[in-house]
Design an enzyme around this catalytic site. Structure first.
Site, PDB file in Angstrom:
ATOM      1  N   ASP A  25       0.860  -1.191   0.000  1.00 22.46           N
ATOM      2  CA  ASP A  25       0.000   0.000   0.000  1.00 22.46           C
ATOM      3  C   ASP A  25       0.897   1.242   0.000  1.00 22.46           C
ATOM      4  O   ASP A  25       2.044   1.197   0.464  1.00 22.46           O
ATOM      5  CB  ASP A  25      -0.917   0.029   1.237  1.00 22.46           C
ATOM      6  CG  ASP A  25      -2.147   0.906   1.042  1.00 22.46           C
ATOM      7  OD1 ASP A  25      -3.245   0.358   0.841  1.00 22.46           O
ATOM      8  OD2 ASP A  25      -2.006   2.149   1.076  1.00 22.46           O
ATOM      9  N   ASP A  61       4.003   2.803  -4.151  1.00 23.49           N
ATOM     10  CA  ASP A  61       3.139   3.669  -4.963  1.00 23.49           C
ATOM     11  C   ASP A  61       3.016   2.967  -6.311  1.00 23.49           C
ATOM     12  O   ASP A  61       3.993   2.884  -7.064  1.00 23.49           O
ATOM     13  CB  ASP A  61       3.775   5.055  -5.121  1.00 23.49           C
ATOM     14  CG  ASP A  61       2.923   5.973  -5.990  1.00 23.49           C
ATOM     15  OD1 ASP A  61       1.962   5.483  -6.635  1.00 23.49           O
ATOM     16  OD2 ASP A  61       3.226   7.175  -6.039  1.00 23.49           O
ATOM     17  N   GLY A  76     -11.689   6.909  -7.189  1.00 20.62           N
ATOM     18  CA  GLY A  76     -12.417   7.818  -8.063  1.00 20.62           C
ATOM     19  C   GLY A  76     -13.350   8.664  -7.236  1.00 20.62           C
ATOM     20  O   GLY A  76     -13.801   8.249  -6.172  1.00 20.62           O
ATOM     21  N   SER A 106     -15.114  -2.044 -11.204  1.00 24.94           N
ATOM     22  CA  SER A 106     -16.205  -1.335 -10.531  1.00 24.94           C
ATOM     23  C   SER A 106     -17.462  -1.367 -11.383  1.00 24.94           C
ATOM     24  O   SER A 106     -17.390  -1.299 -12.621  1.00 24.94           O
ATOM     25  CB  SER A 106     -15.814   0.121 -10.277  1.00 24.94           C
ATOM     26  OG  SER A 106     -16.950   0.851  -9.825  1.00 24.94           O
ATOM     27  N   TYR A 144     -13.102   8.180 -13.362  1.00 22.66           N
ATOM     28  CA  TYR A 144     -12.962   6.865 -12.723  1.00 22.66           C
ATOM     29  C   TYR A 144     -13.657   5.779 -13.542  1.00 22.66           C
ATOM     30  O   TYR A 144     -13.099   4.700 -13.763  1.00 22.66           O
ATOM     31  CB  TYR A 144     -13.573   6.980 -11.330  1.00 22.66           C
ATOM     32  CG  TYR A 144     -13.657   5.726 -10.500  1.00 22.66           C
ATOM     33  CD1 TYR A 144     -12.510   5.094 -10.016  1.00 22.66           C
ATOM     34  CD2 TYR A 144     -14.902   5.193 -10.133  1.00 22.66           C
ATOM     35  CE1 TYR A 144     -12.599   3.971  -9.202  1.00 22.66           C
ATOM     36  CE2 TYR A 144     -14.993   4.075  -9.319  1.00 22.66           C
ATOM     37  CZ  TYR A 144     -13.854   3.468  -8.863  1.00 22.66           C
ATOM     38  OH  TYR A 144     -13.942   2.361  -8.061  1.00 22.66           O
ATOM     39  N   LYS A 148     -11.986   2.449 -15.123  1.00 22.98           N
ATOM     40  CA  LYS A 148     -12.386   1.102 -14.677  1.00 22.98           C
ATOM     41  C   LYS A 148     -12.949   0.286 -15.840  1.00 22.98           C
ATOM     42  O   LYS A 148     -12.773  -0.932 -15.891  1.00 22.98           O
ATOM     43  CB  LYS A 148     -13.410   1.199 -13.546  1.00 22.98           C
ATOM     44  CG  LYS A 148     -12.813   1.629 -12.211  1.00 22.98           C
ATOM     45  CD  LYS A 148     -11.889   0.571 -11.614  1.00 22.98           C
ATOM     46  CE  LYS A 148     -11.544   0.866 -10.164  1.00 22.98           C
ATOM     47  NZ  LYS A 148     -10.579  -0.094  -9.594  1.00 22.98           N
TER      48      LYS A 148
HETATM   49  N1  LIG Z   1     -15.665   0.531  -1.950  1.00 24.45           N
HETATM   50  C1  LIG Z   1     -16.423   0.534  -3.030  1.00 24.45           C
HETATM   51  O1  LIG Z   1     -17.629   0.859  -2.985  1.00 24.45           O
HETATM   52  C2  LIG Z   1     -15.858   0.122  -4.366  1.00 24.45           C
HETATM   53  C3  LIG Z   1     -16.751  -0.034  -5.430  1.00 24.45           C
HETATM   54  C4  LIG Z   1     -16.240  -0.417  -6.666  1.00 24.45           C
HETATM   55  C5  LIG Z   1     -14.879  -0.628  -6.821  1.00 24.45           C
HETATM   56  N2  LIG Z   1     -14.038  -0.452  -5.759  1.00 24.45           N
HETATM   57  C6  LIG Z   1     -12.607  -0.665  -5.996  1.00 24.45           C
HETATM   58  O2  LIG Z   1     -12.089  -1.560  -5.031  1.00 24.45           O
HETATM   59  C7  LIG Z   1     -10.707  -1.243  -4.786  1.00 24.45           C
HETATM   60  C8  LIG Z   1     -10.474  -1.086  -3.282  1.00 24.45           C
HETATM   61  O3  LIG Z   1     -11.315  -0.065  -2.797  1.00 24.45           O
HETATM   62  P1  LIG Z   1     -11.597   0.176  -1.248  1.00 24.45           P
HETATM   63  O4  LIG Z   1     -13.034   0.439  -1.113  1.00 24.45           O
HETATM   64  O5  LIG Z   1     -10.948  -0.864  -0.412  1.00 24.45           O
HETATM   65  O6  LIG Z   1     -10.828   1.570  -1.066  1.00 24.45           O
HETATM   66  P2  LIG Z   1      -9.895   2.097   0.103  1.00 24.45           P
HETATM   67  O7  LIG Z   1      -9.790   3.567  -0.129  1.00 24.45           O
HETATM   68  O8  LIG Z   1     -10.368   1.604   1.429  1.00 24.45           O
HETATM   69  O9  LIG Z   1      -8.498   1.400  -0.208  1.00 24.45           O
HETATM   70  C9  LIG Z   1      -7.679   1.791  -1.279  1.00 24.45           C
HETATM   71  C10 LIG Z   1      -6.227   1.670  -0.836  1.00 24.45           C
HETATM   72  O10 LIG Z   1      -5.397   2.012  -1.945  1.00 24.45           O
HETATM   73  C11 LIG Z   1      -4.290   2.745  -1.443  1.00 24.45           C
HETATM   74  N3  LIG Z   1      -3.709   3.558  -2.511  1.00 24.45           N
HETATM   75  C12 LIG Z   1      -4.201   4.701  -3.053  1.00 24.45           C
HETATM   76  N4  LIG Z   1      -3.366   5.155  -4.002  1.00 24.45           N
HETATM   77  C13 LIG Z   1      -2.324   4.285  -4.060  1.00 24.45           C
HETATM   78  C14 LIG Z   1      -1.150   4.204  -4.831  1.00 24.45           C
HETATM   79  N5  LIG Z   1      -0.833   5.151  -5.734  1.00 24.45           N
HETATM   80  N6  LIG Z   1      -0.315   3.152  -4.653  1.00 24.45           N
HETATM   81  C15 LIG Z   1      -0.611   2.198  -3.730  1.00 24.45           C
HETATM   82  N7  LIG Z   1      -1.696   2.223  -2.938  1.00 24.45           N
HETATM   83  C16 LIG Z   1      -2.558   3.255  -3.123  1.00 24.45           C
HETATM   84  C17 LIG Z   1      -4.860   3.591  -0.324  1.00 24.45           C
HETATM   85  O11 LIG Z   1      -3.836   3.996   0.579  1.00 24.45           O
HETATM   86  C18 LIG Z   1      -5.878   2.639   0.299  1.00 24.45           C
HETATM   87  O12 LIG Z   1      -5.316   1.904   1.376  1.00 24.45           O
HETATM   88  C19 LIG Z   1     -10.417   0.011  -5.612  1.00 24.45           C
HETATM   89  O13 LIG Z   1      -9.861  -0.356  -6.841  1.00 24.45           O
HETATM   90  C20 LIG Z   1     -11.777   0.602  -5.828  1.00 24.45           C
HETATM   91  O14 LIG Z   1     -11.820   1.418  -6.984  1.00 24.45           O
HETATM   92  C21 LIG Z   1     -14.494  -0.077  -4.531  1.00 24.45           C
END
Ligand SMILES: NC(=O)c1ccc[n+]([C@@H]2O[C@H](COP(=O)([O-])OP(=O)(O)OC[C@H]3O[C@@H](n4cnc5c(N)ncnc54)[C@H](O)[C@@H]3O)[C@@H](O)[C@H]2O)c1
Length: 269
Positions: free
Chosen positions: A48, A75, A106, A154, A167, A171
């Site tokens: 992360d 990153d 996004g 997504s 976003y 996606k």
């Molecule tokens: N939560 C939702 O409703 C949802 C819906 C559809 C898709 N998603 C997708 O699921 C995945 C996880 O989402 P989540 O809900 O756990 O989000 P979250 O924000 O809880 O976790 C995302 C993590 O990515 C890390 N991150 C951000 N930029 C980064 C980078 N440049 N390099 C490395 N790490 C980085 C952040 O520090 C964070 O810990 C994402 O791809 C998100 O787009 C989530």
């Protein structure tokens, strides 16, 4: 895969001997996935941008499962960080069986209000970084049995989503890319995506432009009448990585509580 129909039900889902790299694993879905996969027997690499949250997940996983983990700051938009992630994984565990490209972000970006620079940044974070990391890991994945790469897609990438244009475009491209990778990397490496619906990730969705009332209405619109929990997605990752899915590649698995149902016979409401 050798097949024994009389084995215990959980055996096809077990991940003993697997080394799984998960990006964005300090967050809600990635963190739950690290926990579930380790409980299924995998060694997980918790990567992360935020090392503190990654380390906290890795420590919890080791405490609860006894499995060795690796927490690492990455990153995903940096090629040198991607190389460091792969090198550290190979140095600690000697191999990589599965890659879960889970980083993504996004926010509310109405259709005609986004700069070219912002569109490109979203594409880099949500799509290009996953392309590049997959390309880097592929030669190592190819050496392992039932190797796979899985992407966090997504639901907004599958239907018109003008409120999240940067976003949703990125996606949508990710889902397409996952299928192209599947076509070229079989039979050695499988490639699939999970098309994720709205999942409770605490503050993150609020920062994306929602408020609690919008989220309540959203939950109410779903067939299952609730937003997802991170574990709902983690179990789907477990399935797609496991031997149970060894003939599954190139698919988009919808995990979205049934999505929002709209009658095909509209009334005035
Ligand atoms: N939560 C939702 O409703 C949802 C819906 C559809 C898709 N998603 C997708 O699921 C995945 C996880 O989402 P989540 O809900 O756990 O989000 P979250 O924000 O809880 O976790 C995302 C993590 O990515 C890390 N991150 C951000 N930029 C980064 C980078 N440049 N390099 C490395 N790490 C980085 C952040 O520090 C964070 O810990 C994402 O791809 C998100 O787009 C989530």
């Amino acid at each position: 895969m050798p097949h024994d129909p009389y084995q215990r039900l959980e055996s096809p889902f077990a991940l003993d001997g697997y080394v799984v790299v998960i990006t964005g694993a300090g967050g809600a879905i990635g963190g739950a996935t690290a926990e579930v996969l380790a409980a299924a027997g995998a060694n997980v690499v918790v990567s992360d941008l935020n090392l503190d949250t990654a380390q906290a997940v890795a420590d919890k996983v080791t405490k609860e499962t006894g499995k060795e983990t690796l927490a690492i700051k990455t990153d995903v938009t940096s090629e040198s960080d991607q190389h460091a992630l792969l090198d550290a994984t190979l140095a600690k565990f000697g191999k990589i069986t599965a890659l879960i490209n889970n980083v993504g972000w996004g926010e509310y970006t109405p259709l005609w209000e986004v700069s070219m620079d912002y569109m490109m940044k979203s594409y880099l974070l949500n799509t290009v970084s996953a392309y590049s990391l997959t390309k880097l890991c592929l030669p190592h994945l190819k050496k392992e049995e039932n190797a796979s790469v899985t992407f966090s897609g997504s639901a907004v990438g599958t239907t018109p989503s003008p409120e999240f244009i940067s976003y949703s475009n990125a996606k949508a491209a990710l889902l397409h890319m996952s299928k192209s990778i599947a076509a070229m990397s079989g039979p050695h490496v499988r490639s699939n995506s999970i098309v994720i619906g709205s999942v409770d990730n605490g503050e993150a969705t609020l920062k994306a432009g929602y408020d609690p009332e919008m989220l309540r209405r959203l939950a109410e619109s779903f067939v299952m009448k609730r937003r997802g929990a991170p574990y709902d997605i983690a179990y789907a990752f477990n399935f797609l990585v496991s031997p149970a899915a060894s003939w599954i590649t190139g698919v988009q698995l919808d995990v979205n509580g049934g999505g929002s149902y709209k009658s095909k016979m509209p009334t005035e409401d």
